[in-house]
Design a protein around this motif. Structure first.
Motif, PDB file in Angstrom:
ATOM      1  N   LEU A  32       0.822  -1.201   0.000  1.00  0.00           N
ATOM      2  CA  LEU A  32       0.000   0.000   0.000  1.00  0.00           C
ATOM      3  C   LEU A  32       0.855   1.249   0.000  1.00  0.00           C
ATOM      4  CD1 LEU A  32      -2.934  -0.869   2.458  1.00  0.00           C
ATOM      5  CD2 LEU A  32      -2.857  -0.969  -0.047  1.00  0.00           C
ATOM      6  N   LEU A  33       1.842   1.289   0.862  1.00  0.00           N
ATOM      7  CA  LEU A  33       2.688   2.479   0.971  1.00  0.00           C
ATOM      8  C   LEU A  33       4.123   2.120   0.633  1.00  0.00           C
ATOM      9  CD1 LEU A  33       2.672   5.496   1.759  1.00  0.00           C
ATOM     10  CD2 LEU A  33       3.401   4.787   4.043  1.00  0.00           C
ATOM     11  N   PRO A  34       4.490   2.232  -0.634  1.00  0.00           N
ATOM     12  CA  PRO A  34       5.852   1.896  -1.047  1.00  0.00           C
ATOM     13  C   PRO A  34       6.833   2.967  -0.574  1.00  0.00           C
ATOM     14  CG  PRO A  34       4.646   2.806  -2.899  1.00  0.00           C
ATOM     15  CD  PRO A  34       3.683   2.748  -1.752  1.00  0.00           C
ATOM     16  N   GLN A 208      -4.702   1.554  -9.605  1.00  0.00           N
ATOM     17  CA  GLN A 208      -5.365   1.061  -8.403  1.00  0.00           C
ATOM     18  C   GLN A 208      -5.881  -0.356  -8.629  1.00  0.00           C
ATOM     19  OE1 GLN A 208      -9.162   2.722  -7.566  1.00  0.00           O
ATOM     20  NE2 GLN A 208      -9.361   1.408  -5.760  1.00  0.00           N
ATOM     21  N   LEU A 209      -6.395  -0.592  -9.846  1.00  0.00           N
ATOM     22  CA  LEU A 209      -6.942  -1.914 -10.162  1.00  0.00           C
ATOM     23  C   LEU A 209      -5.854  -2.979 -10.184  1.00  0.00           C
ATOM     24  CD1 LEU A 209      -9.427  -0.878 -13.011  1.00  0.00           C
ATOM     25  CD2 LEU A 209      -9.892  -1.223 -10.555  1.00  0.00           C
ATOM     26  N   THR A 210      -4.610  -2.577 -10.496  1.00  0.00           N
ATOM     27  CA  THR A 210      -3.515  -3.553 -10.553  1.00  0.00           C
ATOM     28  C   THR A 210      -2.617  -3.470  -9.317  1.00  0.00           C
ATOM     29  OG1 THR A 210      -2.273  -1.950 -11.868  1.00  0.00           O
ATOM     30  CG2 THR A 210      -3.436  -3.653 -13.078  1.00  0.00           C
ATOM     31  N   PHE A 211      -3.122  -2.825  -8.271  1.00  0.00           N
ATOM     32  CA  PHE A 211      -2.362  -2.696  -7.009  1.00  0.00           C
ATOM     33  C   PHE A 211      -0.981  -2.096  -7.207  1.00  0.00           C
ATOM     34  CE2 PHE A 211      -5.600  -5.777  -5.931  1.00  0.00           C
ATOM     35  CZ  PHE A 211      -6.051  -5.253  -4.730  1.00  0.00           C
ATOM     36  N   LEU A 215       2.880   3.441  -8.768  1.00  0.00           N
ATOM     37  CA  LEU A 215       2.497   4.174  -9.975  1.00  0.00           C
ATOM     38  C   LEU A 215       1.479   5.275  -9.641  1.00  0.00           C
ATOM     39  CD1 LEU A 215       2.995   4.307 -12.987  1.00  0.00           C
ATOM     40  CD2 LEU A 215       1.190   2.618 -13.342  1.00  0.00           C
ATOM     41  N   ILE A 216       0.587   4.967  -8.694  1.00  0.00           N
ATOM     42  CA  ILE A 216      -0.393   5.990  -8.275  1.00  0.00           C
ATOM     43  C   ILE A 216       0.325   7.206  -7.712  1.00  0.00           C
ATOM     44  CG2 ILE A 216      -2.256   6.551  -6.669  1.00  0.00           C
ATOM     45  CD1 ILE A 216      -3.160   3.680  -6.794  1.00  0.00           C
TER      46      ILE A 216
END
Ligand SMILES: Nc1ncnc2c1ncn2[C@@H]1O[C@H](COP(=O)(O)OP(=O)(O)OP(=O)(O)O)[C@@H](O)[C@H]1O
Ligand SMILES: [Mg+2]
Lengths: 253, 253
Positions: A32-34, A208-211, A215-216
Protein backbone atom coordinates in the motif's frame (compact mmCIF):
# COMPACT_ATOMS: atom_id res chain seq x y z
CA UNK A 1 17.93 35.51 -2.78
CA UNK A 2 18.73 32.04 -4.11
CA UNK A 3 18.73 30.30 -0.74
CA UNK A 4 15.49 32.10 0.08
CA UNK A 5 13.83 30.49 -2.91
CA UNK A 6 15.02 27.15 -1.52
CA UNK A 7 12.79 27.80 1.51
CA UNK A 8 9.88 26.83 -0.73
CA UNK A 9 11.22 23.27 -0.77
CA UNK A 10 11.10 22.94 3.02
CA UNK A 11 7.48 21.73 3.38
CA UNK A 12 8.09 19.23 0.57
CA UNK A 13 11.22 17.91 2.30
CA UNK A 14 9.27 17.52 5.55
CA UNK A 15 6.55 15.60 3.74
CA UNK A 16 9.15 13.30 2.19
CA UNK A 17 10.67 12.73 5.63
CA UNK A 18 7.27 11.91 7.15
CA UNK A 19 6.66 9.46 4.31
CA UNK A 20 10.03 7.83 4.90
CA UNK A 21 9.37 7.50 8.64
CA UNK A 22 5.90 6.06 8.01
CA UNK A 23 7.43 3.41 5.76
CA UNK A 24 10.16 2.60 8.31
CA UNK A 25 7.57 2.27 11.09
CA UNK A 26 5.46 0.01 8.81
CA UNK A 27 2.30 2.07 9.35
CA UNK A 28 0.96 0.44 6.20
CA UNK A 29 2.23 -2.68 4.45
CA UNK A 30 4.72 -1.90 1.62
CA UNK A 31 2.17 -2.92 -1.08
CA UNK A 32 0.00 0.00 0.00
CA UNK A 33 2.69 2.48 0.97
CA UNK A 34 5.85 1.90 -1.05
CA UNK A 35 9.10 3.60 0.01
CA UNK A 36 10.08 6.82 -1.84
CA UNK A 37 12.86 4.96 -3.67
CA UNK A 38 10.39 2.52 -5.20
CA UNK A 39 8.24 5.38 -6.49
CA UNK A 40 11.34 7.02 -7.94
CA UNK A 41 12.02 3.75 -9.83
CA UNK A 42 8.72 4.23 -11.69
CA UNK A 43 10.33 7.12 -13.55
CA UNK A 44 13.04 4.75 -14.77
CA UNK A 45 11.11 1.55 -15.39
CA UNK A 46 7.77 2.97 -16.55
CA UNK A 47 8.83 6.36 -17.88
CA UNK A 48 7.16 5.68 -21.23
CA UNK A 49 3.76 5.09 -19.61
CA UNK A 50 4.05 8.19 -17.45
CA UNK A 51 5.24 10.34 -20.35
CA UNK A 52 2.51 9.19 -22.77
CA UNK A 53 -0.26 9.76 -20.26
CA UNK A 54 1.12 13.12 -19.13
CA UNK A 55 1.32 14.22 -22.77
CA UNK A 56 -2.29 13.16 -23.34
CA UNK A 57 -3.48 15.16 -20.31
CA UNK A 58 -1.46 18.23 -21.26
CA UNK A 59 -2.74 18.16 -24.83
CA UNK A 60 -6.35 18.11 -23.58
CA UNK A 61 -5.82 20.99 -21.20
CA UNK A 62 -4.04 23.02 -23.87
CA UNK A 63 -6.88 22.45 -26.32
CA UNK A 64 -9.64 23.15 -23.81
CA UNK A 65 -8.04 26.26 -22.34
CA UNK A 66 -7.13 27.67 -25.76
CA UNK A 67 -10.74 27.29 -26.86
CA UNK A 68 -11.93 28.85 -23.60
CA UNK A 69 -9.52 31.76 -24.06
CA UNK A 70 -10.65 32.41 -27.64
CA UNK A 71 -14.27 32.32 -26.54
CA UNK A 72 -14.21 34.04 -23.14
CA UNK A 73 -11.76 36.91 -23.65
CA UNK A 74 -13.47 38.59 -26.63
CA UNK A 75 -16.87 37.96 -25.03
CA UNK A 76 -15.67 39.39 -21.71
CA UNK A 77 -14.28 42.49 -23.42
CA UNK A 78 -17.65 43.09 -25.06
CA UNK A 79 -19.67 42.44 -21.90
CA UNK A 80 -17.37 44.73 -19.91
CA UNK A 81 -17.71 47.49 -22.49
CA UNK A 82 -21.42 47.34 -23.26
CA UNK A 83 -23.86 47.72 -20.39
CA UNK A 84 -26.72 46.08 -22.30
CA UNK A 85 -24.74 42.88 -22.88
CA UNK A 86 -23.82 42.88 -19.20
CA UNK A 87 -27.43 43.14 -18.08
CA UNK A 88 -28.31 40.38 -20.50
CA UNK A 89 -25.61 37.91 -19.41
CA UNK A 90 -25.05 38.67 -15.72
CA UNK A 91 -27.50 36.12 -14.23
CA UNK A 92 -26.56 33.39 -16.66
CA UNK A 93 -22.87 33.76 -15.83
CA UNK A 94 -23.58 33.64 -12.11
CA UNK A 95 -25.69 30.50 -12.52
CA UNK A 96 -23.40 28.55 -14.83
CA UNK A 97 -20.20 29.36 -13.03
CA UNK A 98 -21.56 27.82 -9.83
CA UNK A 99 -21.92 24.44 -11.51
CA UNK A 100 -18.81 22.30 -10.96
CA UNK A 101 -17.68 21.03 -14.39
CA UNK A 102 -17.32 17.56 -12.91
CA UNK A 103 -21.05 17.39 -12.27
CA UNK A 104 -21.54 17.67 -16.01
CA UNK A 105 -19.58 14.48 -16.73
CA UNK A 106 -22.72 12.33 -17.05
CA UNK A 107 -24.26 14.73 -19.55
CA UNK A 108 -21.00 15.07 -21.44
CA UNK A 109 -20.76 11.29 -21.74
CA UNK A 110 -24.34 11.01 -22.98
CA UNK A 111 -23.88 13.65 -25.64
CA UNK A 112 -20.25 13.21 -26.61
CA UNK A 113 -19.49 9.58 -25.81
CA UNK A 114 -16.24 8.23 -24.38
CA UNK A 115 -13.03 9.92 -25.58
CA UNK A 116 -11.30 13.26 -25.91
CA UNK A 117 -14.44 15.26 -26.67
CA UNK A 118 -16.19 15.18 -23.28
CA UNK A 119 -12.88 15.81 -21.46
CA UNK A 120 -12.05 18.81 -23.61
CA UNK A 121 -15.60 20.14 -23.32
CA UNK A 122 -15.38 20.04 -19.53
CA UNK A 123 -11.97 21.72 -19.48
CA UNK A 124 -13.38 24.37 -21.79
CA UNK A 125 -16.17 25.02 -19.30
CA UNK A 126 -13.82 24.98 -16.33
CA UNK A 127 -11.64 27.58 -18.03
CA UNK A 128 -14.37 29.75 -19.48
CA UNK A 129 -15.86 31.13 -16.26
CA UNK A 130 -12.71 32.43 -14.55
CA UNK A 131 -11.50 33.88 -17.86
CA UNK A 132 -14.83 35.51 -18.58
CA UNK A 133 -15.34 36.94 -15.12
CA UNK A 134 -11.80 38.27 -14.80
CA UNK A 135 -11.88 39.83 -18.27
CA UNK A 136 -15.11 41.66 -17.43
CA UNK A 137 -13.60 42.74 -14.14
CA UNK A 138 -10.52 44.03 -15.97
CA UNK A 139 -12.57 46.14 -18.38
CA UNK A 140 -14.58 47.59 -15.48
CA UNK A 141 -11.42 48.66 -13.72
CA UNK A 142 -10.26 51.02 -16.45
CA UNK A 143 -9.73 54.58 -15.25
CA UNK A 144 -12.53 56.83 -16.39
CA UNK A 145 -10.14 59.53 -17.61
CA UNK A 146 -8.51 57.10 -20.05
CA UNK A 147 -11.83 56.41 -21.74
CA UNK A 148 -12.38 60.16 -21.89
CA UNK A 149 -8.99 60.63 -23.55
CA UNK A 150 -10.05 58.16 -26.22
CA UNK A 151 -13.43 59.80 -26.69
CA UNK A 152 -11.86 63.25 -26.90
CA UNK A 153 -9.51 61.92 -29.60
CA UNK A 154 -12.58 60.50 -31.33
CA UNK A 155 -10.91 57.13 -31.56
CA UNK A 156 -12.81 54.40 -33.42
CA UNK A 157 -14.42 51.64 -31.40
CA UNK A 158 -11.89 49.19 -32.85
CA UNK A 159 -8.93 51.30 -31.73
CA UNK A 160 -10.47 51.72 -28.28
CA UNK A 161 -10.79 47.94 -27.99
CA UNK A 162 -7.33 47.19 -29.34
CA UNK A 163 -5.25 49.96 -27.77
CA UNK A 164 -7.12 50.68 -24.56
CA UNK A 165 -9.63 48.10 -23.35
CA UNK A 166 -7.52 45.03 -24.18
CA UNK A 167 -4.16 46.20 -22.77
CA UNK A 168 -5.85 47.69 -19.71
CA UNK A 169 -7.53 44.34 -19.01
CA UNK A 170 -4.49 42.15 -19.65
CA UNK A 171 -3.38 41.86 -16.02
CA UNK A 172 -6.88 40.72 -15.04
CA UNK A 173 -7.07 38.42 -18.06
CA UNK A 174 -3.85 36.73 -16.94
CA UNK A 175 -5.24 36.32 -13.45
CA UNK A 176 -8.19 34.59 -15.11
CA UNK A 177 -5.84 32.46 -17.19
CA UNK A 178 -4.00 31.27 -14.09
CA UNK A 179 -7.27 30.23 -12.49
CA UNK A 180 -8.44 28.66 -15.75
CA UNK A 181 -5.28 26.60 -16.19
CA UNK A 182 -5.52 25.47 -12.56
CA UNK A 183 -9.20 24.59 -12.94
CA UNK A 184 -8.59 22.88 -16.27
CA UNK A 185 -5.86 20.74 -14.79
CA UNK A 186 -8.10 19.66 -11.90
CA UNK A 187 -10.86 18.87 -14.36
CA UNK A 188 -8.75 16.85 -16.79
CA UNK A 189 -7.56 14.45 -14.12
CA UNK A 190 -11.09 13.83 -12.89
CA UNK A 191 -12.55 13.57 -16.37
CA UNK A 192 -9.91 11.05 -17.36
CA UNK A 193 -10.92 8.80 -14.49
CA UNK A 194 -14.33 8.41 -16.08
CA UNK A 195 -14.55 9.57 -19.65
CA UNK A 196 -11.31 8.58 -21.41
CA UNK A 197 -8.89 5.69 -21.62
CA UNK A 198 -5.66 7.68 -21.46
CA UNK A 199 -4.07 10.47 -19.43
CA UNK A 200 -2.76 10.76 -15.90
CA UNK A 201 -6.23 10.41 -14.35
CA UNK A 202 -6.82 7.18 -16.23
CA UNK A 203 -3.32 6.00 -15.38
CA UNK A 204 -3.71 6.34 -11.62
CA UNK A 205 -7.20 4.88 -11.57
CA UNK A 206 -5.99 1.92 -13.61
CA UNK A 207 -2.99 1.51 -11.30
CA UNK A 208 -5.37 1.06 -8.40
CA UNK A 209 -6.94 -1.91 -10.16
CA UNK A 210 -3.52 -3.55 -10.55
CA UNK A 211 -2.36 -2.70 -7.01
CA UNK A 212 0.44 -0.46 -8.30
CA UNK A 213 0.43 2.14 -5.54
CA UNK A 214 3.94 3.18 -6.60
CA UNK A 215 2.50 4.17 -9.97
CA UNK A 216 -0.39 5.99 -8.28
CA UNK A 217 1.94 8.06 -6.15
CA UNK A 218 4.25 8.72 -9.10
CA UNK A 219 1.21 9.90 -11.06
CA UNK A 220 0.19 12.24 -8.27
CA UNK A 221 3.72 13.67 -8.11
CA UNK A 222 3.63 14.31 -11.85
CA UNK A 223 0.19 15.94 -11.64
CA UNK A 224 1.44 18.30 -8.94
CA UNK A 225 4.68 19.07 -10.76
CA UNK A 226 2.93 19.90 -14.02
CA UNK A 227 0.44 22.08 -12.14
CA UNK A 228 3.33 24.02 -10.62
CA UNK A 229 5.13 24.38 -13.94
CA UNK A 230 2.00 25.56 -15.75
CA UNK A 231 1.35 28.18 -13.11
CA UNK A 232 4.94 29.42 -13.23
CA UNK A 233 4.75 29.59 -17.01
CA UNK A 234 1.59 31.73 -16.98
CA UNK A 235 3.17 34.02 -14.37
CA UNK A 236 6.29 34.45 -16.48
CA UNK A 237 4.30 35.29 -19.58
CA UNK A 238 2.19 37.72 -17.59
CA UNK A 239 5.24 39.46 -16.19
CA UNK A 240 6.70 39.98 -19.64
CA UNK A 241 3.45 41.02 -21.32
CA UNK A 242 2.45 43.39 -18.50
CA UNK A 243 5.88 44.92 -18.03
CA UNK A 244 4.29 48.38 -17.92
CA UNK A 245 2.57 47.39 -14.71
CA UNK A 246 5.83 46.98 -12.78
CA UNK A 247 6.07 49.62 -10.13
CA UNK A 248 2.37 50.44 -10.37
CA UNK A 249 1.35 47.85 -7.83
CA UNK A 250 2.83 47.37 -4.40
CA UNK A 251 4.97 44.27 -4.11
CA UNK A 252 4.80 42.21 -0.91
CA UNK A 253 7.62 42.81 1.58
CA UNK B 1 -17.98 89.51 -32.99
CA UNK B 2 -16.82 86.07 -34.08
CA UNK B 3 -18.06 83.76 -31.36
CA UNK B 4 -16.20 80.47 -31.36
CA UNK B 5 -17.28 78.95 -28.08
CA UNK B 6 -20.55 79.96 -26.51
CA UNK B 7 -22.22 78.72 -23.35
CA UNK B 8 -25.87 79.64 -22.94
CA UNK B 9 -27.39 79.09 -19.52
CA UNK B 10 -25.25 76.00 -18.99
CA UNK B 11 -25.78 73.97 -15.84
CA UNK B 12 -24.52 70.59 -14.71
CA UNK B 13 -25.94 68.36 -12.02
CA UNK B 14 -24.12 65.09 -11.34
CA UNK B 15 -26.35 62.27 -10.09
CA UNK B 16 -23.98 61.63 -7.17
CA UNK B 17 -24.06 58.66 -4.79
CA UNK B 18 -26.41 59.88 -2.06
CA UNK B 19 -27.74 63.13 -3.49
CA UNK B 20 -27.25 65.06 -6.73
CA UNK B 21 -24.31 67.46 -6.89
CA UNK B 22 -24.93 70.75 -8.63
CA UNK B 23 -21.51 71.50 -10.12
CA UNK B 24 -22.46 74.48 -12.29
CA UNK B 25 -25.44 76.80 -12.66
CA UNK B 26 -26.30 79.48 -15.21
CA UNK B 27 -22.99 79.68 -17.03
CA UNK B 28 -23.21 82.31 -19.77
CA UNK B 29 -20.18 83.32 -21.71
CA UNK B 30 -18.88 83.55 -25.21
CA UNK B 31 -15.33 83.67 -26.38
CA UNK B 32 -13.93 84.70 -29.72
CA UNK B 33 -11.74 82.59 -31.91
CA UNK B 34 -8.16 83.15 -30.87
CA UNK B 35 -8.96 84.37 -27.38
CA UNK B 36 -6.93 83.19 -24.39
CA UNK B 37 -9.30 82.70 -21.48
CA UNK B 38 -8.26 81.61 -18.00
CA UNK B 39 -10.70 79.99 -15.59
CA UNK B 40 -9.82 80.86 -12.04
CA UNK B 41 -11.51 79.65 -8.90
CA UNK B 42 -11.33 77.58 -5.78
CA UNK B 43 -11.28 73.82 -5.73
CA UNK B 44 -14.63 72.24 -6.52
CA UNK B 45 -16.29 75.18 -8.26
CA UNK B 46 -16.74 73.30 -11.51
CA UNK B 47 -13.82 74.40 -13.69
CA UNK B 48 -12.93 70.88 -14.84
CA UNK B 49 -16.59 70.13 -15.39
CA UNK B 50 -16.98 73.15 -17.67
CA UNK B 51 -13.85 72.28 -19.62
CA UNK B 52 -15.05 68.72 -20.18
CA UNK B 53 -18.42 69.96 -21.32
CA UNK B 54 -16.78 72.28 -23.85
CA UNK B 55 -14.77 69.26 -25.05
CA UNK B 56 -18.05 67.41 -25.45
CA UNK B 57 -17.08 64.75 -22.90
CA UNK B 58 -19.84 65.60 -20.43
CA UNK B 59 -23.30 66.78 -21.42
CA UNK B 60 -24.84 69.82 -19.74
CA UNK B 61 -28.01 69.11 -17.78
CA UNK B 62 -29.24 72.62 -18.64
CA UNK B 63 -28.59 75.08 -21.43
CA UNK B 64 -26.46 74.50 -24.45
CA UNK B 65 -22.91 74.83 -25.68
CA UNK B 66 -22.26 76.06 -29.18
CA UNK B 67 -18.87 75.59 -30.82
CA UNK B 68 -18.15 77.05 -34.26
CA UNK B 69 -21.82 77.79 -34.79
CA UNK B 70 -23.10 74.29 -34.01
CA UNK B 71 -24.54 72.91 -30.81
CA UNK B 72 -22.18 70.29 -29.41
CA UNK B 73 -23.24 66.69 -29.86
CA UNK B 74 -20.60 64.40 -28.44
CA UNK B 75 -16.83 64.96 -28.48
CA UNK B 76 -15.86 68.13 -30.28
CA UNK B 77 -13.68 67.78 -33.38
CA UNK B 78 -12.12 71.20 -32.69
CA UNK B 79 -10.89 70.64 -29.18
CA UNK B 80 -7.91 68.92 -27.62
CA UNK B 81 -7.85 68.59 -23.87
CA UNK B 82 -5.06 68.29 -21.32
CA UNK B 83 -6.51 66.48 -18.34
CA UNK B 84 -5.90 67.51 -14.76
CA UNK B 85 -4.81 63.95 -13.88
CA UNK B 86 -2.69 63.55 -17.05
CA UNK B 87 -4.77 60.77 -18.61
CA UNK B 88 -1.72 58.88 -19.85
CA UNK B 89 -2.07 55.25 -20.87
CA UNK B 90 0.17 53.32 -18.45
CA UNK B 91 0.81 50.53 -20.98
CA UNK B 92 2.06 52.90 -23.67
CA UNK B 93 5.50 54.43 -23.84
CA UNK B 94 5.88 58.21 -23.98
CA UNK B 95 6.16 57.94 -27.77
CA UNK B 96 2.94 55.93 -28.11
CA UNK B 97 1.08 58.21 -25.71
CA UNK B 98 2.07 61.32 -27.64
CA UNK B 99 1.08 59.67 -30.92
CA UNK B 100 -2.33 58.48 -29.73
CA UNK B 101 -4.50 61.42 -30.81
CA UNK B 102 -2.92 61.32 -34.26
CA UNK B 103 -3.36 57.57 -34.50
CA UNK B 104 -7.05 58.02 -33.67
CA UNK B 105 -7.31 60.39 -36.64
CA UNK B 106 -5.59 57.96 -38.98
CA UNK B 107 -2.38 59.97 -39.43
CA UNK B 108 0.21 57.74 -41.20
CA UNK B 109 2.89 56.30 -38.91
CA UNK B 110 5.84 58.17 -40.42
CA UNK B 111 4.14 61.52 -40.06
CA UNK B 112 3.09 60.62 -36.52
CA UNK B 113 6.69 60.00 -35.61
CA UNK B 114 7.85 63.27 -37.15
CA UNK B 115 5.22 65.41 -35.42
CA UNK B 116 5.62 63.56 -32.11
CA UNK B 117 9.38 64.16 -32.18
CA UNK B 118 8.74 67.89 -32.58
CA UNK B 119 6.43 68.17 -29.58
CA UNK B 120 8.50 65.77 -27.49
CA UNK B 121 11.46 68.10 -28.03
CA UNK B 122 9.35 71.15 -27.25
CA UNK B 123 8.30 69.70 -23.91
CA UNK B 124 11.89 68.64 -23.13
CA UNK B 125 11.09 64.94 -23.16
CA UNK B 126 13.67 63.91 -25.75
CA UNK B 127 15.47 60.78 -24.58
CA UNK B 128 12.43 59.54 -22.65
CA UNK B 129 10.44 58.30 -25.64
CA UNK B 130 10.75 54.66 -24.62
CA UNK B 131 9.78 55.13 -20.98
CA UNK B 132 6.48 54.15 -19.44
CA UNK B 133 4.47 56.78 -17.51
CA UNK B 134 5.19 55.18 -14.14
CA UNK B 135 8.89 55.74 -14.77
CA UNK B 136 8.40 59.51 -15.10
CA UNK B 137 8.08 62.30 -12.55
CA UNK B 138 4.73 64.02 -12.10
CA UNK B 139 5.89 67.05 -14.05
CA UNK B 140 7.13 64.92 -16.93
CA UNK B 141 3.80 63.12 -17.10
CA UNK B 142 2.03 66.44 -17.33
CA UNK B 143 4.30 67.43 -20.20
CA UNK B 144 3.50 64.21 -22.06
CA UNK B 145 -0.20 65.10 -21.77
CA UNK B 146 0.51 68.58 -23.10
CA UNK B 147 2.59 67.25 -26.00
CA UNK B 148 -0.20 64.83 -26.92
CA UNK B 149 -2.82 67.60 -26.97
CA UNK B 150 -0.70 69.81 -29.23
CA UNK B 151 0.02 67.18 -31.90
CA UNK B 152 -3.24 67.60 -33.80
CA UNK B 153 -3.04 71.39 -34.04
CA UNK B 154 -6.43 71.88 -32.34
CA UNK B 155 -8.57 74.98 -32.94
CA UNK B 156 -9.41 74.99 -29.25
CA UNK B 157 -6.89 73.97 -26.63
CA UNK B 158 -8.48 73.10 -23.30
CA UNK B 159 -5.94 72.87 -20.51
CA UNK B 160 -6.88 71.78 -17.00
CA UNK B 161 -4.20 73.00 -14.61
CA UNK B 162 -1.50 71.81 -16.97
CA UNK B 163 1.42 73.33 -15.06
CA UNK B 164 0.27 72.43 -11.56
CA UNK B 165 3.05 69.96 -10.79
CA UNK B 166 5.91 71.81 -12.47
CA UNK B 167 8.86 73.68 -11.01
CA UNK B 168 8.98 77.44 -11.62
CA UNK B 169 11.56 77.17 -14.39
CA UNK B 170 9.79 74.52 -16.48
CA UNK B 171 6.54 76.25 -15.81
CA UNK B 172 7.91 79.53 -17.19
CA UNK B 173 9.29 77.78 -20.25
CA UNK B 174 6.03 76.01 -21.03
CA UNK B 175 4.00 79.16 -20.45
CA UNK B 176 6.13 80.78 -23.15
CA UNK B 177 5.63 77.79 -25.45
CA UNK B 178 1.86 77.85 -25.00
CA UNK B 179 1.82 81.60 -25.71
CA UNK B 180 3.87 81.01 -28.86
CA UNK B 181 1.60 78.23 -30.09
CA UNK B 182 -1.41 80.37 -29.31
CA UNK B 183 -0.01 83.39 -31.17
CA UNK B 184 1.26 81.39 -34.13
CA UNK B 185 -1.94 79.40 -34.71
CA UNK B 186 -4.56 81.80 -33.34
CA UNK B 187 -5.72 78.88 -31.26
CA UNK B 188 -8.50 79.51 -28.78
CA UNK B 189 -7.29 78.55 -25.33
CA UNK B 190 -9.32 77.78 -22.22
CA UNK B 191 -6.88 77.41 -19.39
CA UNK B 192 -7.76 76.39 -15.82
CA UNK B 193 -5.38 77.59 -13.16
CA UNK B 194 -5.17 78.16 -9.42
CA UNK B 195 -2.56 80.86 -9.79
CA UNK B 196 -3.57 84.52 -10.15
CA UNK B 197 -0.12 85.39 -11.47
CA UNK B 198 -0.30 82.66 -14.10
CA UNK B 199 -3.71 83.86 -15.22
CA UNK B 200 -2.42 87.43 -15.51
CA UNK B 201 0.67 86.31 -17.43
CA UNK B 202 -1.36 84.41 -20.01
CA UNK B 203 -4.94 85.54 -20.39
CA UNK B 204 -6.84 88.04 -22.50
CA UNK B 205 -9.70 87.42 -20.15
CA UNK B 206 -10.14 85.83 -16.77
CA UNK B 207 -13.35 84.15 -15.67
CA UNK B 208 -13.51 84.05 -11.90
CA UNK B 209 -15.64 81.22 -10.54
CA UNK B 210 -17.43 81.09 -7.20
CA UNK B 211 -18.43 77.82 -5.58
CA UNK B 212 -21.56 75.88 -4.62
CA UNK B 213 -23.01 75.85 -7.19
CA UNK B 214 -20.24 76.95 -9.55
CA UNK B 215 -21.00 80.26 -11.22
CA UNK B 216 -19.03 82.93 -13.02
CA UNK B 217 -18.53 85.65 -10.42
CA UNK B 218 -16.56 88.01 -12.62
CA UNK B 219 -15.38 88.31 -16.20
CA UNK B 220 -12.23 90.40 -16.26
CA UNK B 221 -10.53 91.70 -19.38
CA UNK B 222 -6.73 91.88 -19.12
CA UNK B 223 -5.60 94.69 -21.40
CA UNK B 224 -1.96 94.71 -20.34
CA UNK B 225 0.61 94.74 -23.15
CA UNK B 226 2.46 91.51 -23.92
CA UNK B 227 4.90 90.20 -22.90
CA UNK B 228 3.48 90.75 -19.45
CA UNK B 229 5.70 92.03 -16.67
CA UNK B 230 4.65 90.83 -13.20
CA UNK B 231 6.27 93.89 -11.57
CA UNK B 232 4.35 96.44 -13.66
CA UNK B 233 1.80 98.69 -12.00
CA UNK B 234 -1.11 97.42 -14.10
CA UNK B 235 -0.25 93.81 -13.31
CA UNK B 236 -0.09 94.30 -9.55
CA UNK B 237 -3.28 96.33 -9.53
CA UNK B 238 -5.19 93.60 -11.34
CA UNK B 239 -3.63 90.96 -9.12
CA UNK B 240 -4.92 92.82 -6.09
CA UNK B 241 -8.40 93.07 -7.61
CA UNK B 242 -8.45 89.36 -8.40
CA UNK B 243 -7.20 88.43 -4.97
CA UNK B 244 -10.13 90.26 -3.48
CA UNK B 245 -12.57 88.62 -5.88
CA UNK B 246 -11.49 85.10 -5.06
CA UNK B 247 -10.89 86.11 -1.47
CA UNK B 248 -7.58 84.40 -1.06
CA UNK B 249 -3.84 84.61 -1.36
CA UNK B 250 -1.82 84.56 -4.53
CA UNK B 251 -2.10 80.78 -4.84
CA UNK B 252 -5.74 80.09 -4.25
CA UNK B 253 -6.98 76.63 -3.69
N1 LIG C 1 -18.18 62.49 -12.12
C1 LIG C 1 -18.67 63.18 -11.08
N2 LIG C 1 -19.67 62.65 -10.34
C2 LIG C 1 -20.19 63.34 -9.30
N3 LIG C 1 -19.77 64.56 -8.90
C3 LIG C 1 -18.77 65.12 -9.58
C4 LIG C 1 -18.16 64.47 -10.71
N4 LIG C 1 -17.19 65.26 -11.19
C5 LIG C 1 -17.18 66.36 -10.41
N5 LIG C 1 -18.13 66.29 -9.45
C6 LIG C 1 -18.45 67.33 -8.45
O1 LIG C 1 -18.67 68.53 -9.12
C7 LIG C 1 -18.08 69.61 -8.45
C8 LIG C 1 -17.12 70.35 -9.39
O2 LIG C 1 -16.02 69.50 -9.70
P1 LIG C 1 -14.85 69.94 -10.68
O3 LIG C 1 -13.91 68.83 -10.79
O4 LIG C 1 -15.43 70.47 -11.93
O5 LIG C 1 -14.19 71.16 -9.85
P2 LIG C 1 -12.85 71.96 -10.15
O6 LIG C 1 -13.23 73.40 -10.14
O7 LIG C 1 -12.19 71.46 -11.36
O8 LIG C 1 -11.98 71.65 -8.88
P3 LIG C 1 -10.37 71.54 -8.76
O9 LIG C 1 -9.85 72.93 -8.80
O10 LIG C 1 -10.15 70.91 -7.43
O11 LIG C 1 -9.91 70.70 -9.89
C9 LIG C 1 -17.40 69.03 -7.22
O12 LIG C 1 -18.25 69.25 -6.12
C10 LIG C 1 -17.28 67.57 -7.52
O13 LIG C 1 -17.40 66.83 -6.34
MG1 LIG D 1 -10.43 70.50 -11.72
Amino acid sequence: MQWRRALGLLPLALLLLAWHIAVELKVYPPVLLPPPAKVAMVFIDDWQTVLDNAAASIARVLTGITLAFLFAVPLGLMIGRYRLLDTMTDWSIQIFRSIPPISLIPLALLFLGIGDKPAIALIFLAGTWPLLINTIFGVRGIERTLIKVARAARASELLVMKDIILPASLPAIFTGLRLAVGGGWLTVVTAEMIAVKSGLGYMILNAQLTFRSDLIIAGIVVIGAIGLLADQLVRRVRASVCRWQEGLTASPE
Amino acid sequence: MNRFIECIGVGKIYPGKDQPVEALRGIDFACEAGEFVCLLGRSGCGKSTLLQMVAGLETPTAGQIVVAGKELQGPSPYAAIVFQDHGLFPWMTVQKNVEFNMKARGTPAAERRRIAAHFIAMTSLTGFEGRYPHELSGGMRQRVGIARALTTGPKALLMDEPFGALDAQTRGKLQDEVLQIWQAGRTTVLFVTHSIDEALLLADRILVFSPRPGRIAADIRVDLPRPRVPQSAGFTALARELRELVGADREID
